[in-house]
Design an enzyme around this catalytic site. Structure first.
Site, PDB file in Angstrom:
ATOM      1  N   ASP A 132       0.805  -1.217   0.000  1.00 54.55           N
ATOM      2  CA  ASP A 132       0.000   0.000   0.000  1.00 54.55           C
ATOM      3  C   ASP A 132       0.846   1.279   0.000  1.00 54.55           C
ATOM      4  OD1 ASP A 132      -1.963  -1.872   0.374  1.00 54.55           O
ATOM      5  OD2 ASP A 132      -2.924  -0.850   2.050  1.00 54.55           O
ATOM      6  N   HIS A 288       3.121  -2.342   3.431  1.00 50.96           N
ATOM      7  CA  HIS A 288       3.319  -1.030   2.812  1.00 50.96           C
ATOM      8  C   HIS A 288       4.716  -0.891   2.212  1.00 50.96           C
ATOM      9  CE1 HIS A 288       0.291  -0.437   5.991  1.00 50.96           C
ATOM     10  NE2 HIS A 288      -0.192   0.544   5.255  1.00 50.96           N
TER      11      HIS A 288
END
Ligand SMILES: [Zn+2]
Length: 329
Positions: A132, A288
Site C-alpha cells: 500500500d 506497505h
C-alpha cells in the site's frame, strides 16, 4: 457498449473536465465510459499529463460531470445508503444521528462489521500479496525484487503518489504480473467525506491509473485505515464498479510503524507468526512500501512465504471471482 458516435455526442455534457466523456451511469456496467478520453493520453510524466489531474497531495475539488451524474443516478435509484459522514476521533467513527457504527446500517469496518462482498481473506492456502501507499521511493527496491522473484503483487496506489512518483509507477508497470488498484487520491478517512468527496477521491485515482496503464480501469480499492462504511462501499461499487478489498482481522503487519521506529525485528516476528499460522482461510495481510525497513522486512521474509507453503501463483480471477489480488504467473 454504446457506439462511438453516441459517446462523442454525450461528451458535450461535460463541463468541468472537457477531456472526459460523459455518460449518465446507472451502475458499474457503464464504468468504462466514465474514464474514456477523447484524445490520446499524453506521455506519463509529461507536463501535459500532469495537468490532467488534481495536484499531488491536494484534495480534489472538481470532477467530470459524468461522475457527478453517475452519483446522482445511484442516489436516485436508492443504491447509496443515506448515512451522514462519520466523525473520526482517533480513528474511531461515530455518527451525528447516534447510529451504531458496528450495526448493520452503517456497518463500519473498523468496528468489526463487514459485508459479504468485502474481501478480508483469500481462498484457502493462498496469500494475496499487496503493498500500500505507493508509489514511493522504497518501492524501487521492492519492485526490483518482485521482478527478480516473479512475484505477482497488487499495488494499492495513492493517486497523488502516482502523479508525484510516476517513474516508480512506470517501473512497476513494466514488470509482468503486477496489479494496480485504488488507494484514493489523498489517503483520507473515507467515511468522513461527503458523497461527492468519496467520488472525487476514488474517481481521480481510477482516472490516472486507467490513463497511465493502457486504459485498464481498476476494479478494486482498499480504504485507507480500513475506514469504510456502507455508504462509502456503495459509492465505490455502484458508481465505479470497485470491489472493497481490506485485510484479514489481526493481519496488520504493522510495518507502517517502521517509518518512525527501528523495530524491524518485531515486525518480522509478527509477519512470521502470520505465515506460520493457519491457511484456512487464506490470507490478505496489510503491508506497505512506506519505508526501506518495511520493504526489507518483506524481502528478507520472502523465503518463509514459500517454505510455509503459501500459494500466490494460482489465484485466477475467473475461478475465484471476485477475489483477484494475484494474477497467475
Ligand atoms: Zn494506506
Amino acid at each position: 457498449m454504446l457506439p462511438l458516435l453516441s459517446l462523442l455526442a454525450l461528451s458535450a455534457v461535460v463541463t468541468s473536465v472537457p477531456s472526459a466523456l460523459a455518460l449518465v451511469s446507472s451502475g458499474p456496467r457503464d464504468v468504462e465510459s466514465l474514464f474514456r478520453r477523447q484524445t490520446a493520453i499524453p506521455e506519463v510524466g509529461s507536463a501535459e499529463w500532469v495537468a490532467l489531474y488534481p495536484a499531488a497531495g491536494s484534495t480534489p475539488t472538481t470532477v467530470p460531470q459524468a461522475w457527478t451524474d453517475a452519483l446522482a443516478a445511484a442516489v436516485a435509484a436508492g443504491k447509496i445508503p443515506d448515512l451522514p459522514p462519520a466523525t473520526l476521533t482517533q480513528g474511531y467513527p461515530s455518527y451525528s444521528n447516534n447510529l451504531d457504527p458496528a450495526g448493520p446500517v452503517a456497518c463500519h469496518n473498523t468496528r468489526g462489521c463487514s459485508i459479504a462482498s468485502d474481501k478480508l481473506v483469500a481462498p484457502d492456502g493462498m496469500i494475496g500479496i499487496s503493498q500500500d501507499d505507493g508509489p514511493l521511493p522504497p518501492g524501487r527496491t521492492l519492485n526490483s525484487f518482485f521482478e527478480a522473484q516473479k512475484i505477482n503483487a497488487t499495488h494499492f496506489y495513492i493517486g497523488g503518489n502516482v502523479l508525484g512518483n510516476y517513474d516508480i509507477f512506470l517501473q512497476a508497470r513494466a514488470i509482468p504480473g503486477q496489479h494496480f488498484a485504488v488507494h484514493t487520491w489523498t489517503h483520507p478517512y473515507m467515511s468522513s467525506l461527503s458523497n461527492e468527496g468519496v467520488v472525487a477521491e476514488l474517481g481521480w485515482t481510477m482516472q490516472i491509473l486507467a490513463d497511465s496503464n493502457y486504459g485498464k480501469i481498476p476494479a478494486h480499492w482498499r480504504p485507507p485505515f480500513g475506514d469504510v462504511d456502507n455508504r462509502v462501499r456503495a459509492i465505490a461499487k455502484e458508481v465505479f464498479g470497485l470491489q472493497t478489498i481490506i485485510w484479514g482481522v489481526e493481519r496488520d503487519s504493522e510495518d507502517w510503524t517502521l517509518t518512525n521506529l527501528d523495530n524491524e525485528e518485531a515486525v518480522k516476528a509478527t509477519i512470521t507468526g502470520f505465515l506460520e499460522g493457519p491457511k484456512a482461510p487464506g490470507m490478505i495481510m496489510l503491508q506497505h512500501e512506506l519505508s526501506d525497513r518495511a520493504v526489507n522486512a518483506f524481502i528478507t521474509l520472502w523465503p518463509s512465504y514459500l517454505s510455509n507453503g503459501w500459494d500466490c501463483r494460482t489465484i485466477v480471477r475467473q475461478n475465484t471471482s471476485p477475489f483477484s489480488l494475484c494474477f497467475p504467473s
